[in-house]
Design an enzyme around this catalytic site. Structure first.
Site, PDB file in Angstrom:
ATOM      1  N   CYS A   1       0.843  -1.196   0.000  1.00 28.18           N
ATOM      2  CA  CYS A   1       0.000   0.000   0.000  1.00 28.18           C
ATOM      3  C   CYS A   1       0.881   1.250   0.000  1.00 28.18           C
ATOM      4  CB  CYS A   1      -0.910   0.022   1.226  1.00 28.18           C
ATOM      5  SG  CYS A   1      -2.562  -0.633   0.906  1.00 28.18           S
TER       6      CYS A   1
ATOM      7  N   HIS B   1      29.957 -19.275  -6.326  1.00 28.80           N
ATOM      8  CA  HIS B   1      28.574 -19.024  -6.717  1.00 28.80           C
ATOM      9  C   HIS B   1      27.741 -18.715  -5.481  1.00 28.80           C
ATOM     10  CE1 HIS B   1      24.554 -19.740  -8.468  1.00 28.80           C
ATOM     11  NE2 HIS B   1      25.134 -19.430  -9.609  1.00 28.80           N
TER      12      HIS B   1
ATOM     13  N   CYS C   1      25.905 -31.371 -12.351  1.00 32.67           N
ATOM     14  CA  CYS C   1      24.770 -30.460 -12.466  1.00 32.67           C
ATOM     15  C   CYS C   1      23.738 -31.168 -13.330  1.00 32.67           C
ATOM     16  CB  CYS C   1      25.194 -29.140 -13.104  1.00 32.67           C
ATOM     17  SG  CYS C   1      23.814 -28.072 -13.572  1.00 32.67           S
TER      18      CYS C   1
ATOM     19  N   ASN D   1      24.805 -22.497 -18.181  1.00 42.01           N
ATOM     20  CA  ASN D   1      25.001 -23.606 -17.246  1.00 42.01           C
ATOM     21  C   ASN D   1      25.151 -24.935 -17.973  1.00 42.01           C
ATOM     22  OD1 ASN D   1      24.498 -21.510 -15.531  1.00 42.01           O
ATOM     23  ND2 ASN D   1      22.977 -22.563 -14.304  1.00 42.01           N
TER      24      ASN D   1
ATOM     25  N   HIS E   1      13.458 -17.410  -9.987  1.00 47.29           N
ATOM     26  CA  HIS E   1      14.510 -17.555 -10.992  1.00 47.29           C
ATOM     27  C   HIS E   1      13.860 -17.973 -12.303  1.00 47.29           C
ATOM     28  CE1 HIS E   1      18.195 -18.996 -12.944  1.00 47.29           C
ATOM     29  NE2 HIS E   1      18.845 -18.302 -12.041  1.00 47.29           N
TER      30      HIS E   1
ATOM     31  N   GLU F   1      14.557 -20.181 -14.197  1.00 46.52           N
ATOM     32  CA  GLU F   1      14.582 -21.627 -14.422  1.00 46.52           C
ATOM     33  C   GLU F   1      13.458 -22.371 -13.705  1.00 46.52           C
ATOM     34  OE1 GLU F   1      18.406 -23.684 -13.970  1.00 46.52           O
ATOM     35  OE2 GLU F   1      19.331 -21.731 -13.839  1.00 46.52           O
TER      36      GLU F   1
ATOM     37  N   CYS G   1      20.882 -27.271  -3.464  1.00 52.98           N
ATOM     38  CA  CYS G   1      21.541 -28.133  -4.440  1.00 52.98           C
ATOM     39  C   CYS G   1      22.600 -29.010  -3.770  1.00 52.98           C
ATOM     40  CB  CYS G   1      22.194 -27.279  -5.521  1.00 52.98           C
ATOM     41  SG  CYS G   1      23.130 -28.239  -6.728  1.00 52.98           S
TER      42      CYS G   1
END
Length: 697
Positions: free
Chosen positions: A110, A253, A333, A364, A483, A485, A621
């Site tokens: 608001c 990372h 990965c 990636n 994200h 992904e 991960c």
């Protein structure tokens, strides 16, 4: 090959990460399911602007009282008189005691201060009180109080947010920012109603509450995150000694575990060669470190990241600098691995012989994947923050381009949904994303956009339907981050939050971090007298927590030093049902929690409690977590000693030279260099355009 085009169920605005400008909202058609080989067609275009209803009260059909009130206001002929009638509705508000004008009842989003308090009567129906320091906002609260009082909770949840437009008050008197606040007020009513139905006092997901002088954890997973925000001083000193004495740099990372993040953030404040970021700029940082005197670079990430660092250092002429991973075994990965199977190369082979084909590959992925892909199709690398611009630039410079995107299926699907949304926008709104495009050029692009169908990140895969249902139920009034992904459900939640409430962002990890920081800055500037708590749903890996918490708390401390002490930020961790332990004793017999938590008895502890675990149950991960503090210290200890020869297994994968030509690593750098050209010049190079337009002929 058939085009795969996804229609959208929720239209949205784009965050600044897509183009530097937010753009206007649109609504599209319903999403249809996809079968193998099916072609998706865009939904019918929506009207170019959202029409203002003057008498349609169907969105309030569950409440005759609300229907009547909206009709009475909407049918007043003059716009100013309609506004006066709305303001008069503040008189219908039951009084709200000062003690109830609390942070818990504060309406996020608001423009002015506003509070809503929902209770259940003895008969189980809803009663609503509210207040605001702005008369028009208080008037809308009065409409809700009068229109929803006496309804069942289920009926309240059926009210749609289009009641705001149904009032018929135009943008001159009701600008977008205030209308968004009204919608969020209704979302606050619904959230409080669902909590009452579930007999809960707080929403179900774990969270961290950040203030200038404290960080408070709700839930055991959040407690594990907070434990390492203030790292052990001895651990920091030990790392500093290794780095400074041996000229070691670190690129890491965002997705490190909290212990490593805490130590690295503390070391970064004292040592110039520690850098934490998303994957895009890790290699650039490594080059700067080596040029500043570092002889070794530790890469805390998965294998494709260390490969990219090695390749970019070589390309910059720093082949003598050492690069080390944090494990002798593979640090894999799931997404990168999806691009190394036969299915992906079969997909790319479809592009061979297609006129004006370009392959846009997510960063990636491994270097050999990029090299092999570029041998098949002209290929350029992209990131989650520049993928939209990369596709649109290709379509501008090569008007008939055929785009093959991969390997991330979710990102590809989200791209297709996004462009389908854009095909219903005005030319001016499309131009705000890319100045050389129009509604028609976006429509023409859609049949030429393809994406791989079998590649996902195991972390972002967790943000599926059940998690999103709980987010909608209990965090519908919060800021939504996602994200690029994540699965389509989470993508649409964040995009809808942007459209309907101007409270959402979709982008890279850096985009999400910047978004949180910017919203906290805005709250500090507002400095509302009663204080303000901003709640952010973290739609990405939980390793982002340390960076977000430290950045937000630094802002709040700086604000407190200037006398602004009432702002707090809450970071919410969505739960994956894959990590929830069921005991057979349901805590929610009414089913109000739904999806992720509806029929489960929650077991305390990280393996059950909030559904989070070290195995990835709360978007964590397991590959990234191989980069432990112990592993980092072990590798650093061997550098510059007789044991350094043991680190050969820790070096990035080496690629052989084929046929006396450039190495596979060098060939894999070509798509990355195309991306760098695009980033630096804002256009594709002449050589790359020539490759696209001639190779398939």
């Amino acid at each position: 090959p058939q085009s795969i085009i996804m229609s959208c169920s929720t239209a949205a605005s784009l965050h600044a990460s897509f183009a530097g400008n937010p753009v206007g909202p649109r609504k599209g058609g319903a999403r249809r399911s996809q079968g193998p080989g099916q072609t998706r067609r865009p939904a019918a275009a929506a009207p170019p602007t959202r029409a203002v209803a003057t008498s349609d009260t169907s969105t309030a059909s569950g409440s005759p009282s609300l229907q009547t009130l909206i009709a009475e206001i909407a049918q007043v002929p003059d716009g100013n008189d309609r506004l006066k009638r709305l303001i008069k509705m503040a008189d219908a508000l039951p009084p709200l005691a000062a003690k109830d004008k609390s942070i818990a009842n504060r309406v996020m989003g608001c423009t002015n201060e506003a509070w809503i308090d929902v209770q259940l009567s003895a008969s189980g129906t809803v009663t609503l009180r509210g207040d605001s320091d702005a008369k028009i906002t208080a008037g809308f609260a009065g409409v809700l109080a009068a229109g929803l009082d006496g309804l069942t909770p289920a009926a309240v949840l059926e009210i749609e947010d289009d009641v705001v437009t149904a009032l018929g008050i135009g943008p001159a008197a009701l600008p977008r920012s205030r209308a968004n606040g009204f919608r969020n007020m209704l979302e606050t009513v619904k959230k409080q109603t669902r909590l009452l139905m579930a007999n809960a006092t707080v929403p179900p997901f774990p969270s961290l509450l950040i203030t200038a002088d404290a960080i408070t954890a709700q839930g055991s997973f959040a407690e594990s995150q907070v434990e390492f925000l203030e790292p052990d001083a001895a651990a920091v000193d030990a790392l500093m000694a290794e780095l400074s004495s041996k000229n070691i740099g670190i690129v890491a990372h965002f997705y490190m575990d909290p212990q490593v993040q805490g130590v690295l953030m503390a070391a970064k404040a004292k040592y110039p060669h520690v850098f934490i970021s998303d994957s895009l700029v890790m290699a650039d940082a490594a080059v700067k470190m080596v040029e500043a005197g570092c002889t070794s670079v530790m890469v805390l990430g998965v294998d494709f990241m260390s490969e990219n660092v090695r390749a970019i250092l070589d390309d910059a002429g720093h082949g003598d600098a050492k690069v080390y991973r944090m494990a002798a075994e593979d640090i894999g990965c799931s997404l990168a691995e999806a691009a190394q199977g036969d299915a992906y190369y079969n997909y790319l082979e479809q592009a061979q012989g297609v006129t004006d084909a370009v392959h846009i590959i997510y960063i990636n992925t491994a270097l050999d994947t990029k090299a092999r892909a570029n041998a098949l199709v002209p290929t350029i690398t992209c990131t989650s923050s520049n993928v939209v611009q990369t596709v649109l630039q290709a379509a501008y410079q090569v008007p008939g381009v055929n785009v093959f995107y991969g390997p991330d299926t979710y990102m590809g699907g989200n791209l297709a949904e996004l462009f389908t949304m854009m095909s219903t926008w005005t030319d001016a709104e499309v131009a705000a994303v890319h100045p050389e495009h129009t509604q028609q050029t976006i429509k023409s692009l859609l049949p030429r956009l393809r994406y791989f169908q079998d590649g996902t990140c195991m972390v972002h895969h967790m943000f599926g339907g059940d998690v999103c249902e709980t987010v909608k139920n209990f965090y519908g009034d919060a800021y939504q981050t996602a994200h690029f992904e994540v699965p389509g459900e989470m993508f649409k939640l964040a995009m809808a939050a942007k459209q309907d409430r101007d409270m959402g962002v979709v982008g890279s990890t850096k985009n999400i971090l910047d978004y949180v920081v910017d919203r906290v800055d805005e709250a500090v500037v507002r400095n509302v007298p009663s204080g303000e708590r901003l709640t952010f749903v973290l739609g990405t890996e939980t390793g982002m927590t340390t960076s977000i918490v430290r950045a937000a708390q630094a802002q709040l401390k700086a604000a407190a030093a200037k006398g602004v002490t009432g702002v707090a930020a809450e970071i919410v961790f969505p739960v994956s049902s894959q990590a929830i332990t069921q005991t057979g004793e349901a805590q929610d017999p009414a089913g109000a929690l739904g999806g992720a938590l509806g029929s489960l008895s929650i077991v305390p502890g990280p393996q059950g409690g909030e559904g989070c675990s070290s195995d990835g149950g709360c978007a964590s991960c397991p590959y990234m977590k191989m980069n432990s503090l112990a592993a980092l210290m072990g590798v650093c200890a061997k550098v510059g000693t007789s044991a350094q020869d043991l680190l050969v297994a820790y070096e990035p994968k080496k690629y052989a030279t084929v046929g006396g030509g450039p190495s596979i690593a060098a060939q894999g750098c070509v798509p990355i260099l195309h991306m760098r050209d695009f980033q630096n010049t804002k256009k594709f190079s002449d050589a790359f355009i020539a490759d696209i337009t001639t190779r398939g002929k």
